[in-house]
Structures are given as structure tokens and as C-alpha cells.
Design an enzyme around this catalytic site. Sequence first.
Site, PDB file in Angstrom:
ATOM      1  N   LYS A  95       1.049  -1.088  -0.643  1.00 18.20           N
ATOM      2  CA  LYS A  95      -0.044   0.036  -0.101  1.00 18.20           C
ATOM      3  C   LYS A  95       0.680   1.338   0.427  1.00 18.20           C
ATOM      4  CE  LYS A  95      -4.501  -1.969   1.009  1.00 18.20           C
ATOM      5  NZ  LYS A  95      -5.386  -2.674   2.105  1.00 18.20           N
ATOM      6  N   ARG A 136      -2.847 -10.575   3.865  1.00 21.80           N
ATOM      7  CA  ARG A 136      -3.614 -10.465   2.969  1.00 21.80           C
ATOM      8  C   ARG A 136      -2.054 -10.025   2.384  1.00 21.80           C
ATOM      9  NH1 ARG A 136      -5.410  -7.062  -1.126  1.00 21.80           N
ATOM     10  NH2 ARG A 136      -7.033  -8.227  -1.704  1.00 21.80           N
TER      11      ARG A 136
END
Length: 282
Positions: free
Chosen positions: A220, A259
Site C-alpha cells: 500500500k 492479506r
Amino acid sequence: MTSRVRGLPDLPRCLVMGVVNVTPDSFSDGGAFADADSAIKHGRELLAAGADVVDVGGESTRPGAERVTADEEWRRVGPVVAELAADGARVSIDTMHPVTAERALAAGAVMVNDVSGGRADPGLPRFVASAGVPYVVMHWRGHSTEMQSKASYGDVVAEVVGELRRSLDDVTAAGVAEDQIVVDPGLGFAKNAAHNWELLARLAELSVLGRPVLVGASRKSFLGTLLADGGRPRGVRDRDDATTAITALAAAAGAWGVRVHDVRGSADAVRVVAAMRAVQPS
Ligand code: PMM
């Protein structure tokens, strides 16, 4: 934190969920697996690298991304879900559309990952209740087109916990059983870098919700910012070592699952943490 989730193995370590994005515009893998054959091949590679679950998604949730219809989403993910499930893989479907979840479970998926935590379409928790499968309820304040304008908090951890608790109340009122639920703080979803770091640093506080916690930090943009060189964010594909570091820290803080896009490093990291925890005085 509680570790039992109905329908999933009770592992002695943090679970690793590998990401298979079948999208032309995902921020993290840039459309590399947009066609079914390469997505299936990629899913098989993630499983060989140690993924416990593969999470297949056909709608990008990168900030600003436009929504896709349920039919287009299924056109993208259908063959991928079916093939990987036929291989014997544990497949999770990352969707906000009830009809996509229904089609995916019929094709062999065993879990639903709803980034809206039941808020985008109340039909999804109702369907999950009837299906009785594991359900990821993520913290969410709105669709990708508008979410960055909602990244405003006093105490981000307290507010995420409070809003997740309301989502849990709503999905259980819709019939979802407690032991189907995994919660997720939704890093990057209506959150800036400082919010993400605070949620990670205080991850253990999410245990008040009484459900296992999944963490999605992989690649991210807050990692790109952290690792920037000369003001330029580190490229998406060069964020995997930092992701592995977060996996280790999250697992040590009691996360139930992570994840991630690059499975190998995280699969190793969760085993390191489990080995240390096994000999730690309680
Ligand atoms: N992040 C993305 C997509 N789906 N699901 C859960 N449960 N948690 C997340 O943090 C999450 C998610 C966006 O990242 P991607 O485009 O790399 O898949």
C-alpha cells in the site's frame, strides 16, 4: 485474540491469504493478471509459495477507482475461482456484490471478503448468513471514488473499533453467526499513512471486538511513502520486504491473518513468529 473461524483450519500460526487481482487497474499489480490464464497461473504460484487461502477479486479498490458491474466482475473472476477451486485451493471471493459471492461459492469458493463490511449492499451479509461461510468484515466509510475525503479521525483506533462494532451488529442482525466473522481495519481505506501506522501500532486493541483480525498492508502507498527516495515514493513492486516486516509484527501482535501479494516472505515470517511464540513463557 480468538482464532476459530467456522469452515477454516485452526492453524497454530497466522494465516496467509494471497491476493489474485483480476483487474486492468489494480494499484498493486497494475493489471499484470488481468486475463484469466495469467491470474490462474499466478494463483497457483501463490499456493505453491505457501498461501493458505487465495483471495480473488475483480474490482479495483484503489483510491478513485470506478465501480464495475456484477456481470463484468464475474466475467473477470469466474474462470479463476473455478479453476483454483478445482485444484483444491481454498478460494476467497473479494466482492461487494451479493450475486458475485453467490456465483463464486457455486463455483467452489469457500469464503467472502467484503471490503465494505456489509455497508455497500445489505444483500451481501444476508447471502453470507444463508451460506454459512467465513466472512471478512472490513472497516469502510465509502466507495473508492470518495473515500479519501473521509479520512478524518480524532482517535483513529477508537473510531475504527466503534464503526466495526456497528458493522458486526448489523451483519449479525442480518443472520451472520459470530463464528463466521473475521474483522479487518481496512488500511488505506479512508485512512492516510498516519492512520495506518497508528492502527498497526495498536492492532492488539482490536481484540475488544472478540473476533480474529485480518491485516491488509501489502504494497500500500503508505509503504511507498515510508521508503521514498529523493521525494519519489518507492515503486509498488519494491514494497514486499516492508510488507514482510509488517506481517511479522502483525503476527506477533496477534493478527489471525495477513492479506499479501508476495506470499513467500510472509509465509516464512508467520512461521518465525509461531516458533518464537511456542517457546515464550505465557
Ligand atoms: N485491500 C485491498 C483489497 N481488498 N480486503 C481486505 N479484507 N483487506 C484489505 O486491506 C484489502 C482488501 C486493496 O488492495 P489491493 O488492490 O492490493 O488488492
